[in-house]
Design a protein around this motif. Structure first.
Motif, PDB file in Angstrom:
ATOM      1  N   MET A   1      17.275  12.212 -15.191  1.00 42.57           N
ATOM      2  CA  MET A   1      18.011  11.862 -16.579  1.00 42.57           C
ATOM      3  C   MET A   1      18.368  13.119 -17.220  1.00 42.57           C
ATOM      4  N   MET A   2      19.546  12.875 -17.984  1.00 40.82           N
ATOM      5  CA  MET A   2      20.073  13.834 -18.579  1.00 40.82           C
ATOM      6  C   MET A   2      19.586  14.452 -19.827  1.00 40.82           C
ATOM      7  N   ARG A   3      19.826  15.601 -20.116  1.00 39.07           N
ATOM      8  CA  ARG A   3      18.978  16.181 -21.357  1.00 39.07           C
ATOM      9  C   ARG A   3      19.833  15.857 -22.641  1.00 39.07           C
ATOM     10  N   ALA A   4      19.367  16.121 -23.916  1.00 41.58           N
ATOM     11  CA  ALA A   4      19.901  15.809 -24.998  1.00 41.58           C
ATOM     12  C   ALA A   4      19.832  17.010 -26.106  1.00 41.58           C
ATOM     13  N   MET A   5      20.837  16.759 -26.921  1.00 43.91           N
ATOM     14  CA  MET A   5      21.001  17.947 -28.090  1.00 43.91           C
ATOM     15  C   MET A   5      21.051  17.131 -29.179  1.00 43.91           C
ATOM     16  N   ILE A   6      20.290  17.430 -30.240  1.00 45.29           N
ATOM     17  CA  ILE A   6      20.560  16.912 -31.545  1.00 45.29           C
ATOM     18  C   ILE A   6      20.802  17.869 -32.502  1.00 45.29           C
ATOM     19  N   LEU A   7      21.848  17.572 -33.297  1.00 41.82           N
ATOM     20  CA  LEU A   7      22.398  18.808 -34.250  1.00 41.82           C
ATOM     21  C   LEU A   7      21.704  18.670 -35.426  1.00 41.82           C
ATOM     22  N   ALA A   8      21.159  19.532 -35.927  1.00 38.03           N
ATOM     23  CA  ALA A   8      20.112  19.735 -37.055  1.00 38.03           C
ATOM     24  C   ALA A   8      20.264  21.040 -37.835  1.00 38.03           C
ATOM     25  N   LEU A 104      24.642  13.985 -26.830  1.00 35.35           N
ATOM     26  CA  LEU A 104      24.861  14.968 -28.159  1.00 35.35           C
ATOM     27  C   LEU A 104      24.599  13.682 -29.455  1.00 35.35           C
ATOM     28  N   VAL A 105      23.900  14.177 -30.356  1.00 37.38           N
ATOM     29  CA  VAL A 105      23.803  13.180 -31.298  1.00 37.38           C
ATOM     30  C   VAL A 105      23.797  13.971 -32.821  1.00 37.38           C
ATOM     31  N   ASN A 106      24.392  13.675 -33.672  1.00 39.43           N
ATOM     32  CA  ASN A 106      24.403  14.274 -34.894  1.00 39.43           C
ATOM     33  C   ASN A 106      22.980  13.889 -35.805  1.00 39.43           C
ATOM     34  N   GLY A 107      22.160  14.899 -36.179  1.00 39.81           N
ATOM     35  CA  GLY A 107      21.073  14.572 -36.627  1.00 39.81           C
ATOM     36  C   GLY A 107      21.119  13.744 -38.137  1.00 39.81           C
ATOM     37  N   VAL A 129      31.279   7.744 -28.364  1.00 40.03           N
ATOM     38  CA  VAL A 129      30.933   6.355 -29.071  1.00 40.03           C
ATOM     39  C   VAL A 129      31.691   6.142 -30.364  1.00 40.03           C
ATOM     40  N   LEU A 130      32.658   5.309 -30.404  1.00 39.36           N
ATOM     41  CA  LEU A 130      33.527   5.189 -31.681  1.00 39.36           C
ATOM     42  C   LEU A 130      32.989   4.037 -32.441  1.00 39.36           C
ATOM     43  N   VAL A 131      33.198   3.865 -33.593  1.00 38.42           N
ATOM     44  CA  VAL A 131      33.014   2.869 -34.544  1.00 38.42           C
ATOM     45  C   VAL A 131      33.970   2.427 -35.397  1.00 38.42           C
ATOM     46  N   ASP A 132      34.065   1.236 -36.066  1.00 39.94           N
ATOM     47  CA  ASP A 132      35.104   0.741 -37.132  1.00 39.94           C
ATOM     48  C   ASP A 132      35.286   2.041 -38.114  1.00 39.94           C
ATOM     49  N   ASN A 133      36.127   1.889 -38.754  1.00 38.27           N
ATOM     50  CA  ASN A 133      36.340   3.280 -39.507  1.00 38.27           C
ATOM     51  C   ASN A 133      35.635   3.057 -40.932  1.00 38.27           C
ATOM     52  N   PRO A 134      34.832   3.903 -41.612  1.00 35.00           N
ATOM     53  CA  PRO A 134      33.884   3.550 -42.658  1.00 35.00           C
ATOM     54  C   PRO A 134      35.193   3.820 -43.896  1.00 35.00           C
ATOM     55  N   LEU A 135      34.500   3.746 -44.928  1.00 37.10           N
ATOM     56  CA  LEU A 135      35.213   3.795 -46.438  1.00 37.10           C
ATOM     57  C   LEU A 135      35.683   5.275 -46.423  1.00 37.10           C
ATOM     58  N   HIS A 136      34.774   6.273 -46.041  1.00 40.26           N
ATOM     59  CA  HIS A 136      35.113   7.688 -46.058  1.00 40.26           C
ATOM     60  C   HIS A 136      35.876   8.342 -45.117  1.00 40.26           C
ATOM     61  N   ASN A 137      36.270   7.595 -44.222  1.00 43.06           N
ATOM     62  CA  ASN A 137      37.274   7.989 -43.204  1.00 43.06           C
ATOM     63  C   ASN A 137      38.218   6.685 -42.579  1.00 43.06           C
ATOM     64  N   PRO A 138      39.137   6.313 -43.502  1.00 41.81           N
ATOM     65  CA  PRO A 138      39.834   5.140 -43.397  1.00 41.81           C
ATOM     66  C   PRO A 138      40.802   5.359 -42.078  1.00 41.81           C
ATOM     67  N   GLU A 139      41.439   6.703 -41.993  1.00 43.78           N
ATOM     68  CA  GLU A 139      42.396   6.892 -40.902  1.00 43.78           C
ATOM     69  C   GLU A 139      41.908   6.936 -39.516  1.00 43.78           C
ATOM     70  N   GLY A 140      40.542   7.055 -39.546  1.00 44.94           N
ATOM     71  CA  GLY A 140      39.856   7.101 -38.237  1.00 44.94           C
ATOM     72  C   GLY A 140      40.326   8.443 -37.332  1.00 44.94           C
ATOM     73  N   LEU A 158      39.936   4.671 -34.364  1.00 43.43           N
ATOM     74  CA  LEU A 158      38.402   4.470 -34.702  1.00 43.43           C
ATOM     75  C   LEU A 158      37.916   5.838 -34.811  1.00 43.43           C
ATOM     76  N   THR A 159      36.634   5.709 -35.446  1.00 48.45           N
ATOM     77  CA  THR A 159      36.003   6.971 -35.998  1.00 48.45           C
ATOM     78  C   THR A 159      34.810   7.390 -35.018  1.00 48.45           C
ATOM     79  N   TYR A 160      34.718   8.646 -34.628  1.00 50.20           N
ATOM     80  CA  TYR A 160      34.009   9.293 -33.780  1.00 50.20           C
ATOM     81  C   TYR A 160      32.393   9.016 -34.664  1.00 50.20           C
ATOM     82  N   SER A 161      31.567   8.627 -33.793  1.00 47.53           N
ATOM     83  CA  SER A 161      30.226   8.170 -34.459  1.00 47.53           C
ATOM     84  C   SER A 161      29.412   9.442 -34.787  1.00 47.53           C
ATOM     85  N   GLY A 162      29.634  10.341 -33.880  1.00 44.08           N
ATOM     86  CA  GLY A 162      28.762  11.617 -33.910  1.00 44.08           C
ATOM     87  C   GLY A 162      27.725  11.535 -32.641  1.00 44.08           C
ATOM     88  N   LEU A 163      27.949  10.542 -31.743  1.00 38.76           N
ATOM     89  CA  LEU A 163      27.224  10.363 -30.636  1.00 38.76           C
ATOM     90  C   LEU A 163      28.010  10.360 -29.453  1.00 38.76           C
TER      91      LEU A 163
END
Length: 230
Positions: A1-8, A104-107, A129-140, A158-163
């Motif tokens: 299984m691959m390793r993981a990094m959490i940005l903190a 990789l995942v944002n903390g 992993v992309l998600v629908d654009n939130p209000l704070h990033n409407p342009e994606g 779409l918006t990059y989710s941090g994952l």
């Protein structure tokens, strides 16, 4: 299984005063630190080797999480003496992550995305992993085509989710000890048609402000009430 990094390692200025004395990944949602949600998700996915980068109030994260045995994993810490930004922080931790692609995942995000679904050997140099654009990033951030390739083309962004899952080769031209962002590396990969991804339609929150934190608390509290009713 691959390793993981959490940005903190970040300061979390927009979450002040909460982050004046508490690092952002230890901010609690439903009485549980944000970073613990990630560790539980990683554990369910079978990840046993996790790297966490530390700078601002990093000693609190180290004291809280320890060696990771509580979650059935080994946590290794990558300390940063100066601000390296996201790209520099990942590059600094590469000796701990090995030669294979890593998760990789944002903390400071919350999501119900099941990490076990991420590809351990993604196409190209990265899988975002992309998600629908939130209000704070409407342009994606990125556009996604039918083949799963990402680009900066200005259509249906779409918006990059941090994952994501990143290949160490993404950082092949980087210089040790320098501070740099991740985005330019992703842009170079996209230009080479080596950037892939998926659109996730589930729950996701970038817990970057007090308001978003409060909204997430309300949402999860409501779901908890509903689960007890049915």
């Amino acid at each position: 299984m691959m390793r993981a990094m959490i940005l903190a390692a970040g300061r979390g200025n927009r979450l002040r005063p909460l982050t004046d004395h508490c690092p952002k990944p230890l901010i609690q949602v439903q009485s549980k630190p944000l970073i613990v949600y990630h560790l539980e998700n990683l554990s369910k996915a079978g990840v046993t080797q996790v790297v966490i980068n530390l700078r601002y109030l990093g000693e609190q994260i180290l004291a809280y999480l320890g060696d990771g045995k509580k979650w059935g994993m080994q946590i290794t810490y990558s300390s940063e003496a100066k601000e390296l930004e996201v790209g520099g922080g990942i590059f600094n931790a590469l000796p701990l992550l090995g030669k294979d692609p890593f998760l990789l995942v944002n903390g400071d995000i919350w999501t119900d995305y099941p990490f076990v679904k991420l590809p351990s050997h993604p196409k190209g140099l990265a899988h975002l992993v992309l998600v629908d654009n939130p209000l704070h990033n409407p342009e994606g951030d990125f556009s996604l085509n039918k083949e799963g390739q990402l680009s900066r083309e200005p259509y249906q962004k779409l918006t990059y989710s941090g994952l994501s899952v990143l290949h160490p080769a993404l950082f092949s031209d980087c210089v040790e000890g320098t501070s740099f962002r991740l985005a330019p590396l992703l842009d170079k990969a996209a230009a080479k048609q080596a950037l892939y991804g998926e659109h996730y339609h589930g729950e996701w929150t970038d817990v970057g402000t007090i308001e978003r934190l409060q909204e997430l608390e309300k949402k999860l509290a409501s779901k908890l009430i509903e689960s007890k009713m049915f």
